[in-house]
Write a protein that holds these residues in place. Structure first.
Motif, PDB file in Angstrom:
ATOM      1  N   THR A 134     -43.122 -30.747  -0.884  1.00 51.48           N
ATOM      2  CA  THR A 134     -42.538 -29.605  -0.185  1.00 51.48           C
ATOM      3  C   THR A 134     -43.625 -28.980   0.669  1.00 51.48           C
ATOM      4  O   THR A 134     -44.793 -29.350   0.578  1.00 51.48           O
ATOM      5  N   MET A 135     -43.236 -28.002   1.476  1.00 48.87           N
ATOM      6  CA  MET A 135     -44.188 -27.289   2.306  1.00 48.87           C
ATOM      7  C   MET A 135     -44.587 -25.958   1.681  1.00 48.87           C
ATOM      8  O   MET A 135     -45.331 -25.193   2.290  1.00 48.87           O
ATOM      9  N   ARG A 136     -44.072 -25.685   0.498  1.00 49.22           N
ATOM     10  CA  ARG A 136     -44.299 -24.397  -0.139  1.00 49.22           C
ATOM     11  C   ARG A 136     -45.410 -24.499  -1.166  1.00 49.22           C
ATOM     12  O   ARG A 136     -45.329 -25.269  -2.114  1.00 49.22           O
ATOM     13  N   GLY A 137     -46.429 -23.694  -0.980  1.00 51.14           N
ATOM     14  CA  GLY A 137     -47.561 -23.745  -1.891  1.00 51.14           C
ATOM     15  C   GLY A 137     -47.192 -23.457  -3.332  1.00 51.14           C
ATOM     16  O   GLY A 137     -47.792 -24.027  -4.254  1.00 51.14           O
ATOM     17  N   VAL A 187     -51.585 -30.852  -6.019  1.00 48.24           N
ATOM     18  CA  VAL A 187     -50.676 -31.824  -6.622  1.00 48.24           C
ATOM     19  C   VAL A 187     -49.409 -31.123  -7.096  1.00 48.24           C
ATOM     20  O   VAL A 187     -49.476 -30.053  -7.705  1.00 48.24           O
ATOM     21  N   ARG A 188     -48.291 -31.730  -6.797  1.00 47.65           N
ATOM     22  CA  ARG A 188     -46.999 -31.245  -7.275  1.00 47.65           C
ATOM     23  C   ARG A 188     -46.478 -32.266  -8.277  1.00 47.65           C
ATOM     24  O   ARG A 188     -46.381 -33.444  -7.942  1.00 47.65           O
ATOM     25  N   THR A 189     -46.153 -31.821  -9.491  1.00 44.57           N
ATOM     26  CA  THR A 189     -45.721 -32.754 -10.524  1.00 44.57           C
ATOM     27  C   THR A 189     -44.262 -33.133 -10.324  1.00 44.57           C
ATOM     28  O   THR A 189     -43.395 -32.892 -11.185  1.00 44.57           O
ATOM     29  N   ALA A 190     -44.015 -33.730  -9.178  1.00 44.14           N
ATOM     30  CA  ALA A 190     -42.715 -34.262  -8.786  1.00 44.14           C
ATOM     31  C   ALA A 190     -42.996 -35.328  -7.737  1.00 44.14           C
ATOM     32  O   ALA A 190     -44.076 -35.357  -7.147  1.00 44.14           O
ATOM     33  N   ARG A 191     -42.032 -36.173  -7.483  1.00 46.96           N
ATOM     34  CA  ARG A 191     -42.282 -37.289  -6.560  1.00 46.96           C
ATOM     35  C   ARG A 191     -42.190 -36.878  -5.093  1.00 46.96           C
ATOM     36  O   ARG A 191     -42.836 -37.483  -4.239  1.00 46.96           O
ATOM     37  N   LEU A 192     -41.378 -35.879  -4.801  1.00 45.51           N
ATOM     38  CA  LEU A 192     -41.167 -35.492  -3.412  1.00 45.51           C
ATOM     39  C   LEU A 192     -41.971 -34.237  -3.064  1.00 45.51           C
ATOM     40  O   LEU A 192     -42.052 -33.312  -3.864  1.00 45.51           O
ATOM     41  N   THR A 232     -51.222 -39.017 -14.354  1.00 48.66           N
ATOM     42  CA  THR A 232     -50.845 -40.134 -13.497  1.00 48.66           C
ATOM     43  C   THR A 232     -50.704 -39.679 -12.054  1.00 48.66           C
ATOM     44  O   THR A 232     -49.662 -39.191 -11.625  1.00 48.66           O
ATOM     45  N   PHE A 233     -51.770 -39.852 -11.323  1.00 46.90           N
ATOM     46  CA  PHE A 233     -51.834 -39.423  -9.931  1.00 46.90           C
ATOM     47  C   PHE A 233     -50.745 -40.065  -9.101  1.00 46.90           C
ATOM     48  O   PHE A 233     -50.113 -39.421  -8.265  1.00 46.90           O
ATOM     49  N   SER A 234     -50.505 -41.351  -9.304  1.00 42.40           N
ATOM     50  CA  SER A 234     -49.620 -42.096  -8.417  1.00 42.40           C
ATOM     51  C   SER A 234     -48.163 -41.678  -8.537  1.00 42.40           C
ATOM     52  O   SER A 234     -47.346 -42.076  -7.714  1.00 42.40           O
ATOM     53  N   SER A 235     -47.802 -40.895  -9.522  1.00 42.23           N
ATOM     54  CA  SER A 235     -46.416 -40.470  -9.696  1.00 42.23           C
ATOM     55  C   SER A 235     -46.085 -39.177  -8.965  1.00 42.23           C
ATOM     56  O   SER A 235     -44.923 -38.764  -8.935  1.00 42.23           O
ATOM     57  N   TYR A 236     -47.077 -38.526  -8.385  1.00 41.27           N
ATOM     58  CA  TYR A 236     -46.894 -37.160  -7.891  1.00 41.27           C
ATOM     59  C   TYR A 236     -47.084 -37.021  -6.389  1.00 41.27           C
ATOM     60  O   TYR A 236     -47.888 -37.709  -5.778  1.00 41.27           O
ATOM     61  N   ALA A 237     -46.346 -36.075  -5.839  1.00 38.18           N
ATOM     62  CA  ALA A 237     -46.554 -35.685  -4.449  1.00 38.18           C
ATOM     63  C   ALA A 237     -47.835 -34.859  -4.337  1.00 38.18           C
ATOM     64  O   ALA A 237     -48.265 -34.227  -5.302  1.00 38.18           O
ATOM     65  N   MET A 238     -48.393 -34.868  -3.157  1.00 33.45           N
ATOM     66  CA  MET A 238     -49.618 -34.108  -2.926  1.00 33.45           C
ATOM     67  C   MET A 238     -49.565 -33.435  -1.574  1.00 33.45           C
ATOM     68  O   MET A 238     -48.787 -33.829  -0.697  1.00 33.45           O
ATOM     69  N   GLY A 239     -50.421 -32.441  -1.396  1.00 35.02           N
ATOM     70  CA  GLY A 239     -50.423 -31.735  -0.131  1.00 35.02           C
ATOM     71  C   GLY A 239     -51.786 -31.173   0.215  1.00 35.02           C
ATOM     72  O   GLY A 239     -52.681 -31.093  -0.632  1.00 35.02           O
ATOM     73  N   TRP A 240     -51.924 -30.818   1.476  1.00 38.23           N
ATOM     74  CA  TRP A 240     -53.096 -30.111   1.984  1.00 38.23           C
ATOM     75  C   TRP A 240     -52.647 -28.749   2.487  1.00 38.23           C
ATOM     76  O   TRP A 240     -51.629 -28.638   3.194  1.00 38.23           O
ATOM     77  N   ILE A 272     -47.439 -35.330   1.242  1.00 36.47           N
ATOM     78  CA  ILE A 272     -47.082 -36.741   1.146  1.00 36.47           C
ATOM     79  C   ILE A 272     -46.413 -37.003  -0.199  1.00 36.47           C
ATOM     80  O   ILE A 272     -46.789 -36.428  -1.219  1.00 36.47           O
ATOM     81  N   SER A 273     -45.420 -37.877  -0.185  1.00 32.55           N
ATOM     82  CA  SER A 273     -44.711 -38.205  -1.415  1.00 32.55           C
ATOM     83  C   SER A 273     -45.542 -39.128  -2.295  1.00 32.55           C
ATOM     84  O   SER A 273     -46.586 -39.635  -1.885  1.00 32.55           O
ATOM     85  N   TRP A 274     -45.042 -39.391  -3.479  1.00 31.10           N
ATOM     86  CA  TRP A 274     -45.777 -40.153  -4.475  1.00 31.10           C
ATOM     87  C   TRP A 274     -46.188 -41.540  -3.994  1.00 31.10           C
ATOM     88  O   TRP A 274     -47.265 -42.030  -4.352  1.00 31.10           O
ATOM     89  N   ASN A 275     -45.377 -42.156  -3.151  1.00 30.04           N
ATOM     90  CA  ASN A 275     -45.682 -43.512  -2.680  1.00 30.04           C
ATOM     91  C   ASN A 275     -46.065 -43.548  -1.216  1.00 30.04           C
ATOM     92  O   ASN A 275     -46.172 -44.618  -0.620  1.00 30.04           O
ATOM     93  N   GLY A 276     -46.224 -42.390  -0.618  1.00 25.24           N
ATOM     94  CA  GLY A 276     -46.616 -42.335   0.785  1.00 25.24           C
ATOM     95  C   GLY A 276     -45.473 -42.514   1.761  1.00 25.24           C
ATOM     96  O   GLY A 276     -45.693 -42.503   2.973  1.00 25.24           O
ATOM     97  N   GLY A 277     -44.268 -42.665   1.260  1.00 29.12           N
ATOM     98  CA  GLY A 277     -43.149 -42.962   2.136  1.00 29.12           C
ATOM     99  C   GLY A 277     -42.622 -41.770   2.918  1.00 29.12           C
ATOM    100  O   GLY A 277     -41.954 -41.935   3.936  1.00 29.12           O
ATOM    101  N   ILE A 278     -42.917 -40.582   2.450  1.00 24.59           N
ATOM    102  CA  ILE A 278     -42.459 -39.357   3.121  1.00 24.59           C
ATOM    103  C   ILE A 278     -43.676 -38.486   3.389  1.00 24.59           C
ATOM    104  O   ILE A 278     -44.491 -38.247   2.495  1.00 24.59           O
TER     105      ILE A 278
END
Length: 124
Positions: free
Chosen positions: A105-108, A98-103, A28-36, A51-57
């Motif tokens: 982080t900056m840590r790889g 992808v980070r399997t959490a909603r929020l 479920t992609f939409s539940s997870y935070a992602m990063g570049w 970016i957080s799961w919903n784009g809010g952060i």
């Protein structure tokens, strides 16, 4: 499992723009935070944006703040990185994660799944 495929990299002149995409499949992609993240030759991988799961952060590295914009479209299972005012020092392989959490982080090390990367080269 989550599969990630980056696209949109290429060669651009300094001052130009590129938009990277990261297409996700699997869980479920939409539940997870992602990063570049990015890695330049001879350098360690570094955080770019997240970016957080919903784009809010969203978080940005200081080096890209005001030039790059991270976004996501959960309906399309895709994350984006709009890169403007590119500089030669932005040259690197860019990875989405992808980070399997909603929020985010900056840590790889906090991210669980990684794409194969896309090359961005900025000429001076």
């Amino acid at each position: 499992q989550v599969q990630l495929v980056e696209s949109g990299g290429g060669l651009v002149q300094a001052g130009g723009s590129l938009r990277l995409s990261c297409a996700a499949s699997g869980r479920t992609f939409s539940s997870y935070a992602m990063g570049w993240f990015r890695q330049a030759p001879g350098k360690e991988r570094e955080f770019v944006a997240a970016i957080s799961w919903n784009g809010g952060i969203t978080y940005y590295a200081d080096s890209v703040k005001g030039r790059f914009t991270i976004s996501r479209d959960n309906a399309k299972n895709t994350m984006y990185l709009q890169m403007n005012s590119l500089k030669p020092e932005d040259t690197a392989v860019y990875y989405c994660a992808v980070r399997t959490a909603r929020l985010p982080t900056m840590r790889g090390v906090s991210y669980d799944y990684w794409g194969q990367g896309t090359q961005v080269t900025v000429s001076s």
